[in-house]
Write a protein that holds these residues in place. Structure first.
Motif, short mmCIF file in Angstrom:
data_model
loop_
_atom_site.label_atom_id
_atom_site.label_comp_id
_atom_site.label_asym_id
_atom_site.label_seq_id
_atom_site.Cartn_x
_atom_site.Cartn_y
_atom_site.Cartn_z
N VAL A 88 0.81 -1.41 0.21
CA VAL A 88 -0.20 -0.26 -0.17
C VAL A 88 0.81 1.23 0.02
O VAL A 88 0.72 2.29 -0.76
N ALA A 89 1.83 1.23 0.85
CA ALA A 89 2.86 2.57 1.08
C ALA A 89 3.51 2.69 -0.41
O ALA A 89 3.72 3.56 -0.88
N LEU A 90 3.86 1.65 -1.13
CA LEU A 90 4.54 1.63 -2.45
C LEU A 90 3.82 2.31 -3.29
O LEU A 90 3.98 2.84 -4.26
N ASP A 91 2.51 1.77 -3.27
CA ASP A 91 1.39 2.31 -4.39
C ASP A 91 1.23 3.86 -4.08
O ASP A 91 1.11 4.61 -4.96
N GLU A 92 1.06 4.13 -3.01
CA GLU A 92 0.99 5.68 -2.50
C GLU A 92 2.11 6.46 -2.95
O GLU A 92 1.81 7.49 -3.63
N ALA A 93 3.29 5.90 -2.71
CA ALA A 93 4.53 6.53 -3.18
C ALA A 93 4.56 6.86 -4.71
O ALA A 93 5.00 8.03 -5.12
N LYS A 94 4.02 5.94 -5.50
CA LYS A 94 4.01 5.89 -6.88
C LYS A 94 2.70 7.37 -7.25
O LYS A 94 3.15 7.92 -8.19
N ILE A 95 2.02 7.29 -6.61
CA ILE A 95 0.85 8.14 -6.91
C ILE A 95 1.24 9.62 -6.58
O ILE A 95 1.05 10.54 -7.41
N LEU A 96 2.18 9.71 -5.51
CA LEU A 96 2.59 11.12 -5.18
C LEU A 96 3.92 11.26 -5.74
O LEU A 96 4.53 12.24 -5.71
N VAL A 97 4.40 10.28 -6.55
CA VAL A 97 5.83 10.57 -7.38
C VAL A 97 6.69 10.91 -6.36
O VAL A 97 7.51 12.14 -6.80
N LEU A 98 6.82 10.07 -5.34
CA LEU A 98 7.95 10.29 -4.32
C LEU A 98 9.43 10.12 -5.01
O LEU A 98 9.50 9.12 -5.70
N SER A 99 10.51 10.45 -4.48
CA SER A 99 11.89 9.98 -5.08
C SER A 99 12.02 8.67 -4.53
O SER A 99 11.27 7.94 -3.34
#
Length: 209
Positions: A88-99
């Motif tokens: 879930v955290a990984l999906d979220e990071a992709k949506i937020l385009v985190l580094s």
């Protein structure tokens, strides 16, 4: 008016039945149940407009419960709950385009929190967090085609994650060394070369971290 957790567990049960019918062994059936339940719980929590923290908790709880219902051992229940939360955290990071760094940090932190909630010791939580962060860092480096300093990058991500999860410095270094060694072994396997990294080089990369 079924509770979201019940719906998620039903999805998990169905997945386990299907896996067993296809000849899956015990451990794989437990995993299938946990993954399906975690995904369903996350989906429902998202549709209900829950915050990221609550979506993560729902996914972790459902995956852990599903693993428990299928008769998983405590460490398996903890691992599956943590893995579901990490996804879930990984999906979220992709949506937020985190580094890549921020993503590894977020995933590691999430995994540690959920692992602890599922009954992991601080040491176990740190190891799971380090492994999860290292995996994210490895994938990011491979996607970007920057694999020359892979051991160091992965060691740093694992070390940070372990420290954030509350690991003692020497334990964080061990987690980092293990992650660096694993990343190098994967690279060597991918390149089908036997350029195996020695523990010493991994330790050095970890110490640099």
């Amino acid at each position: 008016g079924k509770l979201p957790l019940d719906v998620a567990l039903a999805a998990g049960q169905a997945a386990a039945i299907a896996a067993r019918a296809a000849g899956a062994r015990f451990k794989l059936a437990v995993k299938c149940a946990a993954v399906a339940a975690g995904k369903a719980a996350a989906q429902i929590a998202k549709l209900e407009g829950k915050t990221k923290k609550l979506i993560v908790q729902a996914a972790g709880q459902a995956a852990g419960e599903a693993a428990k219902e299928e008769g998983g051992y405590l460490i398996q229940i903890i691992e599956e709950a943590a893995a579901a939360a990490g996804r879930v955290a990984l999906d979220e990071a992709k949506i937020l385009v985190l580094s890549a760094d921020a993503t590894a940090f977020s995933v590691g932190q999430t995994v540690a929190e959920v692992a602890k909630a599922a009954g992991a010791t601080p040491g176990e939580a740190a190891e799971l967090a380090a492994a999860a962060a290292a995996e994210v860092a490895t994938d990011a480096a491979e996607d970007a085609g920057q694999t020359q300093d892979l051991a160091a990058v992965v060691a740093l991500a694992a070390c940070e994650a372990a420290k954030t999860a509350g690991a003692a410095p020497h334990h964080a270094v061990q987690c980092a060394a293990a992650a660096a060694g694993k990343a190098e072994a994967k690279m060597a396997k991918d390149a089908s070369t036997s350029n195996q990294l020695t523990q010493e080089v991994a330790e050095n990369a970890a110490l640099a971290a």
